[in-house]
Structures are given as C-alpha cells and as structure tokens.
Design a protein around this motif. Sequence first.
Motif, PDB file in Angstrom:
ATOM      1  N   ARG A 135     -43.777  86.356  42.896  1.00 22.25           N
ATOM      2  CA  ARG A 135     -43.323  84.990  42.612  1.00 22.25           C
ATOM      3  C   ARG A 135     -42.601  84.431  43.836  1.00 22.25           C
ATOM      4  O   ARG A 135     -41.999  85.185  44.606  1.00 22.25           O
ATOM      5  CB  ARG A 135     -42.345  84.998  41.445  1.00 22.25           C
ATOM      6  CG  ARG A 135     -42.944  85.370  40.096  1.00 22.25           C
ATOM      7  CD  ARG A 135     -41.919  85.155  39.021  1.00 22.25           C
ATOM      8  NE  ARG A 135     -42.435  85.513  37.703  1.00 22.25           N
ATOM      9  CZ  ARG A 135     -41.927  85.061  36.575  1.00 22.25           C
ATOM     10  NH1 ARG A 135     -40.886  84.254  36.583  1.00 22.25           N
ATOM     11  NH2 ARG A 135     -42.437  85.420  35.410  1.00 22.25           N
ATOM     12  N   LEU A 190     -46.933  81.390  35.387  1.00 25.50           N
ATOM     13  CA  LEU A 190     -46.074  82.479  35.866  1.00 25.50           C
ATOM     14  C   LEU A 190     -46.546  83.833  35.329  1.00 25.50           C
ATOM     15  O   LEU A 190     -46.520  84.840  36.047  1.00 25.50           O
ATOM     16  CB  LEU A 190     -44.619  82.227  35.455  1.00 25.50           C
ATOM     17  CG  LEU A 190     -43.938  81.034  36.133  1.00 25.50           C
ATOM     18  CD1 LEU A 190     -42.530  80.861  35.594  1.00 25.50           C
ATOM     19  CD2 LEU A 190     -43.892  81.224  37.649  1.00 25.50           C
ATOM     20  N   ARG A 200     -38.050  84.099  41.081  1.00 24.57           N
ATOM     21  CA  ARG A 200     -37.996  85.528  40.779  1.00 24.57           C
ATOM     22  C   ARG A 200     -36.950  85.894  39.748  1.00 24.57           C
ATOM     23  O   ARG A 200     -37.014  86.942  39.146  1.00 24.57           O
ATOM     24  CB  ARG A 200     -37.762  86.328  42.063  1.00 24.57           C
ATOM     25  CG  ARG A 200     -38.986  86.359  42.948  1.00 24.57           C
ATOM     26  CD  ARG A 200     -38.737  87.142  44.211  1.00 24.57           C
ATOM     27  NE  ARG A 200     -39.809  86.882  45.156  1.00 24.57           N
ATOM     28  CZ  ARG A 200     -39.784  87.235  46.417  1.00 24.57           C
ATOM     29  NH1 ARG A 200     -38.728  87.864  46.903  1.00 24.57           N
ATOM     30  NH2 ARG A 200     -40.788  86.967  47.219  1.00 24.57           N
TER      31      ARG A 200
END
Length: 336
Positions: A48, A38, A53
């Motif tokens: 993302r 991430l 998110r």
Amino acid sequence: MTKRLTEVARKAGVSEATVSRVLNGRGGVSETTRTAVLTALDVLGYERPTKLRGERARLVGLVLPELQNPIFPALAEVVTGSLAQRGFTPALCARTIGGVSESDYVEMLLDHQVSGVIFAGGSYALADAPHDHYRRLTDRGLPVVLVNAGVDELGFPRVSTDDAVAVEQAYGHLRSLGHERIGMVLGPEGHVPSRRKLAAVAGIAGWADPTEWVERSSFSMEGARVAASKLVDRGVTGIICASDVLALGAIRAVRRLGRSVPGDVSVVGYDDSAFMTCTDPPLTTVRQPIETMGQAAVDLLVTQIEGAGVLHDELLFEPELVVRGSTAPAPGRATA
C-alpha cells in the motif's frame, strides 16, 4: 505501475482511474469501492502507499497446520464461505513440512494489514511450543480466534469441541461392547486437547498410572501405527484415537500384527472427516461439529473487528458419536 493498476482494477472490478484515485487519496470514491480496491491490493501482494498502510484491509487470515487431514479443508470451506458472506476476503495459509512456518505466516499477514486471524491446530495447542508470534498479534491489538483448545495464558477467544465429552462417548461405547482393556493413541505430551482427553478417560477408568494404556504419536498414520502396535502387544482390545488419521494408522497396525478390525481390536477415531464412511472398515468416530464451530469462530472474530468487545471464555461444542464398522463386541463377548 500501469501493470499494477490494471491488475488491481481487474481484481476489484473497477476502472484503473478509480484505483488511481484510491491510491492517491482523492475523493469521489465510495467507501465500499475504496475497501474493494485496498483489499485487491493486499490480495495481489502489492504494498500500500505509505499513507494507507495504517489502515487494515478487510482481509482475514486462516492459518492451518496442513491440508492432508480432511478435517482442515472442511473447516476452511466453512470459514472462508462465512467470511465472504460478511464482506471479508479470506487468506488461506497452510503450513507444509519444510515450508513456511506459522510464525512466518503471521508476519506476512501483519504486513498485509489484515483485520484479524483465525488459527486451527496451531502451536497454540502445544504447551512447550514457542508462542512469541501470538504475542505480536496481541501487541498489535489484532482480533484473533483459536479453533480448539490452546494454552490458557494466550488469552484469545476459543471455539472448541468438548474433548471430555468426546472421549466419554468413545469409552462408553467400547465398554458397552464388553471391552475392558481399552487404550488410547494421543498426540504429543504437550498437546492440550490430548491432555484433556486423557484426563477425562483416566477419571472414568480410574487409571492411577495411564502409562500402560496410553501411547503418544505425531498426528500421522506412521506414528500411530507404531503407537497402536505397542498397545495391541499389551493385550488391548479397544483403541480410542485423538484423530481419524491416527485411527487409520491404528487399523493398519492391527492388520500388520495379523489381527482384524473389529474382530480382534475395535478402533474409534475423532473428527469424522471426509471419506471415513469409505474406509475398510468404515470408521466409528466422534464427530466434531465443524460447520457450527467454523461459523462461531467467524462470528467471534467479526465481533472483535467491529469493536463490540472480546469474549475471552472458551465456547465448548457438543460432539457426536458416529458408530460404523470399526467397532464390535470384544473377543469372546456375544452381542446382546
């Protein structure tokens, strides 16, 4: 999509299959690996997936006003190194004239779901500057730390050099050399650290009206040259400056007026940034403890990120006077 998987996998040091599992929310991936993927996604500027998110990356923004003043790269080196040791990825945001504004950087960092932000030398230090972008961070509950004094109502934790002690050291040094006509080149009227410096010297010197002894400048050598020239024309023999950059501008002003440093005018800077030993003459200055302050800023931020509470008090760090060749006894004053 394939290109994105490849780039993220390379950045995170994992396989494309692992990246795919993380992005699709599948199991079989450790939390450490998931965080690495991430963070790589955020650093590379990819959005993302919607379901991810809401999660913050282990990405921390460091927002600086510039990189030309050596004090800011020095701070960046300390902060980024300390963040990396704590498992965070630093995102350096340095403003440029006509470039991305501090407010725009804040929006970018929010879009990337950063874990927190450290600011140095931002508009928080200017009382009359817009502060709405800081309030957006407050509204999001995002951990923030400010380096050096800012307006009180923002309520963020602050890590600052003690401005009062700094100028007391500088003023005391010049007085010990016999200087009686001492002036100051400070930042703009609304600059909070400059206000603190002025208040401290005014108290020591007993200035009821500091107009004769103080000139304001942008934090540039050109601005300082104009400001310092006015002070020298008024007969000042010692000048205390709010930064090393301003001090270098003051030295240039003295020389353009046909005088010498330190023979006719002594100059004291503030920061002790890189290469101040290499100037002509080497600069007497007040050193900010940048390494200690940078580490403290990271500690405060990580404490907030980990949910251990927020210290709203301002941490004040002791500066140190470093005497070099830009100061000498006042004209007509023999050394003791």
